[in-house]
Design an enzyme around this catalytic site. Structure first.
Site, mmCIF file in Angstrom:
data_model
loop_
_atom_site.group_PDB
_atom_site.id
_atom_site.type_symbol
_atom_site.label_atom_id
_atom_site.label_comp_id
_atom_site.label_asym_id
_atom_site.label_seq_id
_atom_site.Cartn_x
_atom_site.Cartn_y
_atom_site.Cartn_z
ATOM 1 C CE LYS A 200 -3.732 2.566 2.221
ATOM 2 N NZ LYS A 200 -4.610 2.406 3.317
ATOM 3 N NE ARG A 210 -5.937 9.540 3.072
ATOM 4 C CZ ARG A 210 -4.544 9.730 2.687
ATOM 5 N NH1 ARG A 210 -4.258 11.133 2.691
ATOM 6 N NH2 ARG A 210 -3.755 9.219 2.620
ATOM 7 C CE LYS A 224 -3.730 8.091 6.550
ATOM 8 N NZ LYS A 224 -5.323 7.034 6.298
ATOM 9 C CD GLU A 240 5.671 -3.767 4.015
ATOM 10 O OE1 GLU A 240 5.140 -4.878 4.501
ATOM 11 O OE2 GLU A 240 6.101 -3.025 4.533
ATOM 12 C CE LYS A 255 -6.067 1.942 -0.854
ATOM 13 N NZ LYS A 255 -6.701 2.163 0.455
ATOM 14 C CB SER A 281 -11.447 7.239 -3.800
ATOM 15 O OG SER A 281 -10.202 7.915 -3.386
ATOM 16 C CE1 TYR A 320 -14.869 3.481 -3.190
ATOM 17 C CE2 TYR A 320 -13.165 3.637 -4.523
ATOM 18 C CZ TYR A 320 -13.846 3.281 -3.233
ATOM 19 O OH TYR A 320 -12.716 3.558 -2.143
HETATM 20 C C1 PBG Z 1 -7.366 3.785 5.186
HETATM 21 C C2 PBG Z 1 -7.607 3.567 3.755
HETATM 22 C C3 PBG Z 1 -7.725 4.494 2.767
HETATM 23 C C4 PBG Z 1 -8.193 3.656 1.650
HETATM 24 C C5 PBG Z 1 -8.660 2.444 2.310
HETATM 25 N N1 PBG Z 1 -8.451 2.505 3.514
HETATM 26 C C6 PBG Z 1 -7.045 5.668 2.762
HETATM 27 C C7 PBG Z 1 -5.845 6.037 3.382
HETATM 28 O O1 PBG Z 1 -4.885 5.183 3.517
HETATM 29 O O2 PBG Z 1 -5.674 7.068 3.593
HETATM 30 C C8 PBG Z 1 -8.280 4.293 0.306
HETATM 31 C C9 PBG Z 1 -9.364 3.895 -0.601
HETATM 32 C C10 PBG Z 1 -9.646 4.776 -1.855
HETATM 33 O O3 PBG Z 1 -8.725 5.669 -2.074
HETATM 34 O O4 PBG Z 1 -10.490 4.136 -2.457
HETATM 35 N N2 PBG Z 1 -7.069 2.728 5.991
#
Ligand code: PBG
Length: 330
Positions: A200, A210, A224, A240, A255, A281, A320
């Site tokens: 990730k 968010r 992050k 990982e 991701k 997203s 989505y």
């Molecule tokens: C948070 C989480 C995130 C997403 C899924 N779980 C955002 C982040 O890590 O800040 C993102 C999913 C998306 O953007 O569609 N644990």
């Protein structure tokens, strides 16, 4: 060179539909889809997510109708994300493992109504912390690893107890898969699958998500970077994934999706395990915006993007667009 005539003409096989079909290597089906959904407190509530046109936050009663539609369409699983009211957020994130919390209540209702529909829960603390980070922080704001893992274990157990089929740690703490697997085994949740968000990345493409869960304001100018991966790296992703598999992950994820197809391919080639990609997203928002402006053919582009995931080696995609795709494929 040695031929007087063109012996090899790749266009021969492309000439007709029948031979194009016969040589087609990858096929997208409804079995490749996981649908992420946002659940709200309350009843009869539907809220649009501004930066994700067509995506809505839904209260549980409305979500049950959506789930019924997913079952009808043949979508294998939902991934559940809670919109947690500010009053339930805290520094210790204890709402994350409240057995009467929004997620466990939703899981129980979904599993009761649709036992065969897979339910995947997100294991991470960002919906529950006042600062929007995925873990507990120290005085300097640094996200603590081992202290966070202890809470993630409680959260995963709480989800398993409610009946979640798959728990999906999306937090990127070290050692969390092993700790969660131990706890699940110890409590005899031996069939609860772990979908590890293994690779990730610290991506700007999560922005609309968010907004959707309402953590953007809490996170503010925070980032992050000290737990999610640097977008510049590839070897680190393999490391990982290797760790998560050793620690007991059943499925691994990369991701975001489209900008990271090279990682999907490397992971699939190296490990040959169930591998998923999250079409996040921001990727959804880009396609949607272009489609709404009449700049792209939405259906054709979305299906092409999905085929890209398959070609890269993904066994499935969180998107989505899952319900739209399932309808288009009918
Ligand atoms: C948070 C989480 C995130 C997403 C899924 N779980 C955002 C982040 O890590 O800040 C993102 C999913 C998306 O953007 O569609 N644990």
């Amino acid at each position: 060179m040695s031929h007087q005539f063109l012996a090899i003409r790749p266009r021969r096989m492309r000439k007709d539909d029948f031979s194009r079909r016969l040589m087609r290597e990858n096929v997208l089906t409804v079995d490749d889809l996981i649908y992420p959904v946002f659940v709200l407190e309350g009843e009869g509530k539907v809220e649009d997510v501004k930066s994700m046109p067509g995506v809505q936050r839904q209260s549980l009663d409305v979500l049950l109708n959506t789930a019924a539609e997913c079952v009808k369409l043949g979508i294998p699983a939902l991934a559940l994300f809670p919109v947690v009211p500010q009053t339930y957020k805290s520094l210790d994130a204890k709402e994350a493992y409240n057995p009467q919390g929004l997620v466990p209540r939703t899981v129980r209702a979904l599993k009761q109504a649709f036992p065969a529909l897979g339910v995947i829960t997100d294991v991470a603390l960002d919906p529950y912390t006042t600062h929007g980070q995925d873990g507990l922080i120290d005085d300097t704001g640094y996200v603590l690893n081992d202290e966070t893992v202890e809470v993630l274990v409680k959260q995963a157990l709480c989800h398993a107890e409610a009946g979640a089929d798959v728990v999906a740690p999306s937090d990127m703490m070290d050692g969390r898969i092993g700790a969660i697997r131990d706890a699940l085994e110890e409590h005899r949740y031996i069939y609860t699958r772990i979908l590890a968000y293994s690779a990730k990345y610290a991506s700007a493409f999560y922005g609309p998500f968010r907004d959707a869960v309402g953590s953007a304001g809490n996170l503010g100018k925070g980032n992050k970077y000290n737990y999610q991966m640097d977008p510049a790296n590839t070897d680190e992703a393999l490391k990982e994934v290797a760790l998560d598999l050793e620690e007991g992950a059943d499925m691994v994820m990369v991701k975001p999706g489209m900008p990271y197809l090279d990682i999907v391919r490397r992971v699939k080639d190296e490990f040959g395990v169930p591998t998923y990609a999250y079409h996040v997203s921001g990727e959804y928002a880009m396609l949607k915006a272009a489609a709404q402006n009449g700049w792209l053919d939405e259906k054709a582009c979305v299906l092409e993007a999905m085929l890209g995931f398959k070609r890269a080696g993904a066994d499935g995609v969180l998107t989505y667009y899952a319900m739209d795709i399932a309808r288009w494929l009918k």
